[in-house]
Design a protein around this motif. Sequence first.
Motif, PDB file in Angstrom:
ATOM      1  N   THR A 228       0.848  -1.186   0.000  1.00  0.00           N
ATOM      2  CA  THR A 228       0.000   0.000   0.000  1.00  0.00           C
ATOM      3  C   THR A 228       0.882   1.234   0.000  1.00  0.00           C
ATOM      4  N   ASP A 229       0.402   2.270  -0.645  1.00  0.00           N
ATOM      5  CA  ASP A 229       1.164   3.510  -0.665  1.00  0.00           C
ATOM      6  C   ASP A 229       0.204   4.690  -0.582  1.00  0.00           C
ATOM      7  N   THR A 230       0.736   5.830  -0.235  1.00  0.00           N
ATOM      8  CA  THR A 230      -0.030   7.060  -0.087  1.00  0.00           C
ATOM      9  C   THR A 230       0.645   8.150  -0.897  1.00  0.00           C
ATOM     10  N   ILE A 231      -0.160   8.855  -1.696  1.00  0.00           N
ATOM     11  CA  ILE A 231       0.351   9.923  -2.549  1.00  0.00           C
ATOM     12  C   ILE A 231      -0.471  11.176  -2.276  1.00  0.00           C
ATOM     13  N   ARG A 232       0.190  12.296  -2.134  1.00  0.00           N
ATOM     14  CA  ARG A 232      -0.469  13.585  -1.968  1.00  0.00           C
ATOM     15  C   ARG A 232      -0.122  14.465  -3.158  1.00  0.00           C
ATOM     16  N   PHE A 233      -1.130  15.097  -3.721  1.00  0.00           N
ATOM     17  CA  PHE A 233      -0.889  15.953  -4.887  1.00  0.00           C
ATOM     18  C   PHE A 233      -2.064  16.912  -5.032  1.00  0.00           C
ATOM     19  N   ASN A 234      -1.873  17.922  -5.855  1.00  0.00           N
ATOM     20  CA  ASN A 234      -2.931  18.852  -6.224  1.00  0.00           C
ATOM     21  C   ASN A 234      -3.495  18.423  -7.567  1.00  0.00           C
ATOM     22  N   LEU A 235      -4.806  18.212  -7.604  1.00  0.00           N
ATOM     23  CA  LEU A 235      -5.427  17.727  -8.828  1.00  0.00           C
ATOM     24  C   LEU A 235      -5.409  18.787  -9.915  1.00  0.00           C
ATOM     25  N   HIS A 236      -5.675  20.027  -9.542  1.00  0.00           N
ATOM     26  CA  HIS A 236      -5.678  21.127 -10.508  1.00  0.00           C
ATOM     27  C   HIS A 236      -4.691  22.181 -10.039  1.00  0.00           C
ATOM     28  N   ALA A 237      -3.827  22.581 -10.956  1.00  0.00           N
ATOM     29  CA  ALA A 237      -2.805  23.560 -10.588  1.00  0.00           C
ATOM     30  C   ALA A 237      -3.415  24.911 -10.242  1.00  0.00           C
ATOM     31  N   ALA A 238      -4.554  25.238 -10.905  1.00  0.00           N
ATOM     32  CA  ALA A 238      -5.161  26.551 -10.683  1.00  0.00           C
ATOM     33  C   ALA A 238      -5.991  26.601  -9.413  1.00  0.00           C
ATOM     34  N   ASP A 240      -6.388  25.407  -5.346  1.00  0.00           N
ATOM     35  CA  ASP A 240      -5.668  24.901  -4.183  1.00  0.00           C
ATOM     36  C   ASP A 240      -6.452  23.731  -3.598  1.00  0.00           C
ATOM     37  N   GLN A 241      -6.238  22.561  -4.196  1.00  0.00           N
ATOM     38  CA  GLN A 241      -6.985  21.363  -3.828  1.00  0.00           C
ATOM     39  C   GLN A 241      -6.007  20.255  -3.467  1.00  0.00           C
ATOM     40  N   ALA A 242      -6.123  19.720  -2.268  1.00  0.00           N
ATOM     41  CA  ALA A 242      -5.215  18.687  -1.783  1.00  0.00           C
ATOM     42  C   ALA A 242      -5.908  17.335  -1.870  1.00  0.00           C
ATOM     43  N   ILE A 243      -5.335  16.417  -2.670  1.00  0.00           N
ATOM     44  CA  ILE A 243      -5.888  15.081  -2.853  1.00  0.00           C
ATOM     45  C   ILE A 243      -4.895  14.068  -2.293  1.00  0.00           C
ATOM     46  N   VAL A 244      -5.410  13.097  -1.552  1.00  0.00           N
ATOM     47  CA  VAL A 244      -4.593  12.018  -1.006  1.00  0.00           C
ATOM     48  C   VAL A 244      -5.135  10.697  -1.539  1.00  0.00           C
ATOM     49  N   THR A 245      -4.258   9.872  -2.128  1.00  0.00           N
ATOM     50  CA  THR A 245      -4.662   8.553  -2.609  1.00  0.00           C
ATOM     51  C   THR A 245      -4.012   7.481  -1.743  1.00  0.00           C
ATOM     52  N   LYS A 246      -4.786   6.471  -1.457  1.00  0.00           N
ATOM     53  CA  LYS A 246      -4.279   5.308  -0.736  1.00  0.00           C
ATOM     54  C   LYS A 246      -4.675   4.061  -1.511  1.00  0.00           C
ATOM     55  N   THR A 247      -3.710   3.176  -1.741  1.00  0.00           N
ATOM     56  CA  THR A 247      -3.956   1.960  -2.494  1.00  0.00           C
ATOM     57  C   THR A 247      -3.909   0.761  -1.567  1.00  0.00           C
ATOM     58  N   TYR A 248      -4.818  -0.182  -1.827  1.00  0.00           N
ATOM     59  CA  TYR A 248      -4.898  -1.399  -1.020  1.00  0.00           C
ATOM     60  C   TYR A 248      -4.999  -2.599  -1.962  1.00  0.00           C
ATOM     61  N   PRO A 249      -4.110  -3.586  -1.825  1.00  0.00           N
ATOM     62  CA  PRO A 249      -4.225  -4.786  -2.665  1.00  0.00           C
ATOM     63  C   PRO A 249      -5.440  -5.614  -2.264  1.00  0.00           C
ATOM     64  N   LEU A 250      -6.095  -6.216  -3.266  1.00  0.00           N
ATOM     65  CA  LEU A 250      -7.248  -7.072  -3.035  1.00  0.00           C
ATOM     66  C   LEU A 250      -6.838  -8.529  -3.230  1.00  0.00           C
ATOM     67  N   PHE A 251      -7.221  -9.388  -2.301  1.00  0.00           N
ATOM     68  CA  PHE A 251      -6.827 -10.795  -2.340  1.00  0.00           C
ATOM     69  C   PHE A 251      -8.054 -11.684  -2.446  1.00  0.00           C
ATOM     70  N   SER A 252      -7.870 -12.845  -3.093  1.00  0.00           N
ATOM     71  CA  SER A 252      -8.926 -13.834  -3.204  1.00  0.00           C
ATOM     72  C   SER A 252      -9.021 -14.618  -1.900  1.00  0.00           C
ATOM     73  N   PRO A 253     -10.255 -14.948  -1.428  1.00  0.00           N
ATOM     74  CA  PRO A 253     -10.369 -15.744  -0.196  1.00  0.00           C
ATOM     75  C   PRO A 253      -9.736 -17.121  -0.330  1.00  0.00           C
ATOM     76  N   ASN A 254      -9.746 -17.668  -1.569  1.00  0.00           N
ATOM     77  CA  ASN A 254      -9.179 -19.002  -1.761  1.00  0.00           C
ATOM     78  C   ASN A 254      -7.652 -18.969  -1.843  1.00  0.00           C
ATOM     79  N   LYS A 255      -7.100 -17.867  -2.336  1.00  0.00           N
ATOM     80  CA  LYS A 255      -5.654 -17.737  -2.468  1.00  0.00           C
ATOM     81  C   LYS A 255      -5.221 -16.418  -1.830  1.00  0.00           C
ATOM     82  N   PRO A 256      -5.079 -16.403  -0.518  1.00  0.00           N
ATOM     83  CA  PRO A 256      -4.747 -15.145   0.170  1.00  0.00           C
ATOM     84  C   PRO A 256      -3.416 -14.545  -0.249  1.00  0.00           C
TER      85      PRO A 256
END
Length: 510
Positions: A228-238, A240-256
Amino acid sequence: IVPAAKIPTEPSAWLGETQLDSLPNQFRIIEFHAPLLAAGDLQGFVRLGYRYPTFGLDMQQLPFFAAVSLPVFLLVPLFYFLLRREVRPVREASQELNRIMDEDNFRQVQIAATGELGDFMQRFNQFVEHAGARIESLQQDQKQLITSTKLLEYRKNRVETVLETLPEAVMILDESGAITFANQKLAALFNVSLQAILTQPPQQWCDNPDILQLLARHGKDGKGRNFTDTIRFNLHAAIDQAIVTKTYPLFSPNKPAAPIGTLIVFRDETQEALARQARSDFVAHLSHELKSPLNVLGMYSESLLSEAGKSEEFRVEAANVISEEVSRLSSLINGLLSMTQIETGSLTPDRSLVRLRDVATAAYDEARHSAGDRDFTFKFDAPKEMNPVYVDKDLIRIAITNLLSNAVKYNRDGGEVRLTIEETEDAVQVRVSDSGIGVSEEEAAKIFDKFYRSSDERVQSIGGHGLGLALTKQIIELHHGSLSLNHDRAEGAEFIINLWKDTTAMKQAI
């Protein structure tokens, strides 16, 4: 009688054939001839003639052909009957098959047949029985598949509904990095259609390099899916908007251990960033507002303890200044407490039916008294008979008092302060106007912000902490009303309070 013939003398013609047409009986004869040799010498010819074949019958042949044709004609009905008997089961089988197809009922063909057709129909019925059992098995499998599909569709819709109700924008990538789901908040965040996100490459609907790099990292190679990682950035340069993205891997119940996709959450932290900045600004403004009167109090306190404090005139001046600064501090603290209670929801209006004219009259008299000997013209216009309003009497008086206090404070000498109350079909309207400094168009958007004060030198020269209008607006909004600035005035400022009637408030809510 064999007709005469010319004997060929050339050896090349000894063996051959010829036709004889000039016979008395008009028969055409085809003749074959060959030489007779003895010790290599020609001794004679052998001639063999045949009657040339012709078409048609003559009278001599008629009895023969009649004798042959009679049995044939006699056997035709017998053959027809036998043929009909053999064809009947085939026709019945064809009709039975047509009925089966019309009825859409897969069953065995029940007909009486013998011989090879009977064997064929028996094998055909065995095939039908086997096929029927197979079809029944397939139908059971189909029912189970339909049930499983509906269950998966239900679960999918339930998950998508949950993802749609989340306050954050959400995107789901499959194993190859393709976008398989995005909620409406994500489409609104990027200002594109949901169809464009799901069907078009990211480069066509997004120009932010951080997001494109994030999506590329979770592509086919899958290198970015194991953490998982976290990224902070401004979506539009014009903006002043702060966006934070967080990624989460998804796993199969049969194959964790095997990731099957990635969940990316986009969270707009602009309000949190603005709130943090607002808190910092609030502390800074509050420190400044508290520091100024405290400095004055400290200075006069030290002066009273010095030689200057022995002067009666200085003690009177110090007492007046200390009283003014204490009132200023008290007003600031009371305003902050009221605003804090309103913002946290701990302040509940004590509503009752109130004669708004009486409340406005008390605030109006207080404003006239605070003006002192300043040359102002005060005007109060309100109908004597008005329907009572369902409000908190004390809070509404604070709101009107703040507006009148500003009208007196920021007015010019010889100016006018007017308080007007009108009752319309939709609301009870309170107008407070003056002929003083006024509000510019640039300042109008910030005039109701906490601690905001105009940069105009005339405003800066007058004491104040910038909480009056902010508190007034919160009080009016607490009563589900509205406070606005009249932009059509050429001189001074006019503030308008609308206390909506119950029917109007209900219409606005709808």
